[in-house]
Design an enzyme around this catalytic site. Structure first.
Site: not given
Length: 1050
Positions: A181, A596, A604
């Site tokens: 990601c 974040h 993530h």
């Protein structure tokens, strides 16, 4: 394993025992705070989480930002086109990495090893003690192992290609190929920078590429550049909703195989990405320079220069340094300007303006800003006591437009003057705030109050009605006679009372007995004052005192107001200090924010990117690309809310329009869009990929057509005729047409017969029509009374009859009248002559109702809502029954549908559904218990148990998380989600088998996904058929059992 930017992960210690005293001892040892109340409060606020408790305590005690970390920049050497890494502070121990005989990767390794040695000298933690966390290694290994797995993948492609089809010109997403990601966030931010996109798309490999590689760097960078061009081309013209970046990621992974001890994190990967692009363009630039010094577009775009001016041990120095991504500390600052001010000034800067000073310090001044200015926000700190990094969740604000004039070298004289003025104002501000605090917190004891309130209380006391005797004397005077004393008082008590208090000196022991004995009485004397008041005060004393208190109160109010206004003026002056025209000439617009969510050891990533042509924010979250707002960006990026915050800010020069300008055809002047912006080789590449996707669509359509043909053939096969259902009266509500119609009609039939019998008893000699009118009035009166009652939770009269529901929700009168007529016109009333006659009258009246008298669409909507209410009740009831049996997996889906249906009902009115808090509580508890069960299965280590636990998480828990996050007002739901995530994040860094580590890193990104996009659920569970009597009885039973069960915090 996942990373936080700038963090080198350590192995986590085993989980601490949940013993409060142990936690308190550890907190005292870690923080140095001995106040037990402070420690207990921190532990309570953190809900028993030791890491959060330490974060709370250290954040409160933090007064200055931690500047111990060396900040690295690129320094330009005279006469040398290459750059070296140096610390922001003077450091003579610098590794020379400029030699041509060293490859860039090897130089980076040398620097990393040197940093590891330096870290060991400072912290005593060896490199071997650090956790080897390799994001890309895990990503590619995850991709290769995907064929061996049977449990659901993080991002599995839908078998239906239409689910993967791009809608109109919606931006294309990037598939998460396993812990990538961060890659998606960085690539999308750069891709949406149009000048950068053009540079990548129009990059031509060197003509002598066949003669390469001259070294390992060229052998690696040029293939990566090729894959990046392909990826960008697909992002421009693909017909897919999202594309796969695996080939580019594969090359990135291969670059870090040479040294397994080297630690990498997200920020390092971002640096490495830009370094590779710089090297690739440098090769091309050297080929085309024609004797001139080559210009590298990556350097021109992302690198700037600043002048470091300072004093070291009394000696002044001045040198120019080059920088790329500019690092900023977050801890201790409230906004971006405060971070920048701290980063631009180090040490004691007063010595810069004076002679013969031995103090050391330096200032940084930008001499040349890059068109794209990137700030790295250091949102972590390493906890030496715990041996692991911790994320900083403090709030840090940043503006959409950032003016950098105050940091420019050309403005340094005026900036210094303004900084001195701000410093002076802040010192004066501190004095004023201290003075104001004395007014607002007056007193010398532990409890303090505003002085104006203290004076008001004194005024109210003085103005109270005078009372000549004390309250205790009043009690004594009102004591009952000895003969009327309660029997439990011994006779000795009567003897001790003696004479009245007025006849005995105040010092007498007998007097004290008289005072205290009346308190043994249980009743309050009628003449006890209601509030304290002066015993003796003359009118003259009261007048003087009131005058003084009024005057003092007015003076205090004026002083307080003057102080507050002065403080506000100073704040405003500081805010406007740099707002004059000369200091708003260098505007930078926020282009992208990389976010974040999670803790320091896992999380993530996604990006908010500004669409400069549509003037709106877009959220790029792997395969999902959605419209967003500045408000959503603030919530997710500033920090201080949940565990999400920005770790990278990308600003662009607002005056350099070429950065975001579209291309135009040089001949026609028309703007180029989509495939027209691509070079011919990339256009062909995208067309081929689109053909493959179109083939998928065609194959899918053909498969569906074949299935439809097969079903058609099967339907033509003769079958035994099914029994035809009994005819149903048109217009009758659906819940009377279900298989349970007989039960419901029977319930209504009993009510109707009772009303008819009462009407006959009152008007036995009247005709059927008059009796029916009376019966309807009696039935309506009965139902109205039920609707107006306030029954206990277990008795919901709405379930007994639709009209109770209609009355409570203020349905139109015509709807209620028609519903009553249908009740008395039901065929079940044809069992005897009297009821049959009334039934015929009701049916005749129904037929006489004209279409314009009752809106049948509205009528059907009301009955549909009532069916929806009964259905929601059954979902809730069955879900709660399963919950009480501890069948949480079965209960969850019923409670999910109960909550969603109930929310839809309540949106139409407060009495349309059930108690939302109750359903929310049991839905939340069900998820928490399933999460604990899944975690216990994972901890067992058994392959089958672990897989079962992950199936529970992937198929039950994770799809439900957006339902809990979508409503920000439901704080308990948000806390529950954080608890579930923290439960799984606690496994990171713990010793476990490689296959468990692999499954954990596969699962965590999906659990930590912050998206509130609600995925599709299975079809609603099948509901049993209940009669009205059974439904009311079972509902009452389950609600009664809940009232006898502990609420668990509900």
């Amino acid at each position: 394993m996942l990373h936080m930017p700038g963090v080198t992960l350590q192995r986590r210690h085993p989980r601490l025992p949940k013993h409060q005293q142990t936690f308190l001892n550890q907190l005292r040892e870690i923080t140095g705070i001995n106040d037990i109340q402070v420690l207990q409060q921190a532990l309570k606020d953190s809900n028993g989480n030791l890491e959060l408790a330490v974060a709370f305590l250290t954040a409160k005690n933090a007064k200055v930002p931690q500047l111990e970390e060396a900040t690295y920049y690129q320094t330009a050497l005279p006469g040398n086109d290459r750059y070296i890494s140096v610390g922001s502070q003077a450091d003579t121990n610098v590794i020379d990495l400029t030699g041509d005989d060293k490859d860039d990767l090897q130089r980076a390794i040398a620097l990393s090893l040197e940093e590891s040695n330096r870290a060991f000298r400072e912290t005593g933690i060896t490199d071997e003690e650090q956790a080897i966390s390799r994001v890309l290694e895990a990503s590619i290994a995850e991709n290769k192992a995907s064929l061996k797995r049977t449990h659901p993948e993080v991002w599995s492609d839908s078998p239906n290609p239409y689910d993967r089809k791009r809608q109109d010109n919606c931006p294309v997403g990037l598939k998460n190929v396993g812990n990538t990601c961060w890659f998606s966030a960085v690539i999308q931010s750069l891709f949406n920078l149009l000048e950068f996109r053009r540079l990548v798309l129009n990059f031509n490999p060197p003509a002598n590429a066949q003669d390469l590689p001259r070294n390992q760097k060229e052998h690696r960078n040029l293939p990566f550049m090729r894959e990046l061009r392909y990826l960008f081309a697909l992002l421009v013209g693909s017909k897919r909703k999202y594309v796969d970046p695996s080939r580019a990621v594969e090359i990135l992974k291969d670059a870090f195989k040479s040294n397994d001890s080297q630690q990498q994190d997200v920020s390092e990967f971002t640096h490495k990405l830009l370094d590779w692009l710089e090297d690739a363009f440098q090769i091309k630039a050297e080929e085309e320079r024609d004797g001139e010094k080559p210009k590298n577009p990556m350097v021109e775009l992302f690198y700037g220069r600043f002048l470091a001016v300072g004093v070291l041990e009394g000696k002044k120095f001045e040198n120019t340094e080059m920088f790329g991504q500019y690092p900023l500390q977050v801890n201790g600052f409230k906004d971006l300007h405060e971070c920048l001010e701290a980063a631009m000034i180090e040490g004691e800067i007063e010595s810069l303006h004076s002679e013969n000073s031995a103090k050391s310090g330096q200032e940084h001044w930008f001499t040349e800003l890059p068109p794209v200015l990137t700030f790295e926000l250091s949102r972590f700190e390493f906890n030496q006591a715990l041996g692991r990094p911790e994320k900083i969740h403090n709030k840090l604000e940043f503006p959409p437009i950032l003016y950098l004039d105050r940091y420019m070298h050309k403005n340094r004289e005026i900036t210094r003057i303004k900084r001195d003025e701000i410093k002076r104002l802040k010192e004066y501000l501190t004095v004023l705030q201290q003075r104001l605090e004395r007014y607002l917190s007056y007193g010398s004891g532990p409890k303090r109050f505003p002085l104006v309130d203290v004076l008001q209380y004194a005024l109210e006391f003085a103005s109270s009605k005078p009372v000549c005797t004390s309250p205790v004397d009043d009690l004594g005077a009102s004591a009952p006679a000895s003969g009327t004393l309660p029997p439990q008082i011994p006779p000795s008590t009567i003897e001790q009372q003696g004479p009245s208090s007025s006849d005995v000196p105040s010092t007498s022991p007998v007097q004290r007995s008289v005072i205290h004995k009346p308190f043994t009485q249980s009743r309050i004397p009628p003449d006890l004052p209601m509030h304290p008041a002066p015993r003796h005060i003359t009118e003259e004393e009261l007048s003087v005192l009131e005058g003084c208190l009024h005057r003092w109160r007015t003076e205090v109010e004026n002083d307080t107001r003057d102080l507050q206004e002065s403080i506000s003026r100073i704040h405003r002056t500081i805010e406007l200090m740099y707002s004059d025209k000369t200091m708003v000439q260098v505007p930078y617009r926020l282009h992208a924010v990389l976010v974040h969510e999670g803790q320091a050891n896992a999380g993530h990533y996604w990006a908010y990117i500004y669409d400069h042509h549509q003037n709106r924010w877009m959220k790029y979250n792997d395969i999902s690309v959605t419209k967003s707002t500045w408000e959503e960006l603030e919530r997710d990026s500033f920090g201080g809310y949940r565990n999400a915050s920005a770790y990278c800010l990308m600003y662009i020069n607002d005056k350099e329009q070429y950065l975001i300008q579209e291309e135009f055809n040089k001949e026609t002047g028309q703007m180029l869009v989509g495939m027209d912006t691509l070079p011919s080789d990339l256009r062909d590449y995208v067309k081929e990929d689109n053909k493959r996707f179109e083939k998928e669509l065609e194959d899918w359509d053909a498969e569906l057509a074949q299935k439809a043909q097969q079903e058609k053939l099967l339907s033509q096969i003769p079958r035994a005729p099914a029994p035809s259902p009994a005819p149903v009266q048109a217009g009758e509500p659906e819940y009377l047409e279900q298989p349970s119609r007989t039960d419901i009609s029977k319930h209504l039939k009993e009510d109707s017969v009772q009303a008819i019998n009462k009407a006959l008893a009152e008007q036995e000699d009247r005709g059927p029509e008059a009796i029916m009118d009376t019966a309807i009035k009696l039935e309506y009166t009965r139902l109205l009374k039920l609707a107006q009652e306030d029954p206990p939770p277990e008795c919901d009269y709405r379930l007994r009859h639709a009209i109770v529901y209609f009355i409570q929700n203020q349905a139109p009168k015509k709807i209620i009248e028609r519903t009553l007529l249908e009740q008395f016109g039901d065929h079940n009333l044809s069992f005897d002559e009297r009821c049959r006659n009334i039934m015929k009258v009701a049916q005749a009246k129904l037929e006489m109702i004209k279409p314009d008298e009752v809106n049948m669409e509205e009528y059907e909507r009301w009955h549909q809502d009532y069916r929806h209410f009964r259905e929601t009740t059954m979902f809730l009831m069955v879900g709660l029954e399963f919950f009480q049996k501890k069948s949480y997996m079965e209960a969850l889906l019923y409670l999910i549908y109960a909550y969603q249906n109930n929310k839809e009902l309540l949106s139409k009115g407060p009495y349309r559904g059930h108690d939302e808090e109750l359903i929310s509580h049991y839905r939340r508890e069900c998820l928490l218990k399933l999460n604990e069960h899944a975690a216990a299965l994972f901890e067992s280590g058994d392959d089958q148990e672990v897989n079962n636990g992950l199936i529970i998480m992937n198929e039950l828990i994770v799809p439900c998380l957006p339902l809990l996050l979508v409503d920000e007002m439901e704080e308990k739901d948000i806390v529950a989600v954080e608890d579930m995530r923290n439960r799984w994040c606690s496994y990171l860094g713990q010793e476990m088998e490689p296959n468990l580590q692999e499954k954990l890193t596969d699962f965590l990104p999906k659990l930590l996904d912050c998206s509130t996009e609600i995925k599709g659920f299975n079809d609603p569970p099948k509901l049993p058929s209940y009669s009205t009597h059974e439904l009311c009885e079972r509902y009452a039973r389950i609600m009664l059992s809940l009232s006898r069960t502990p609420a668990d915090g509900r």
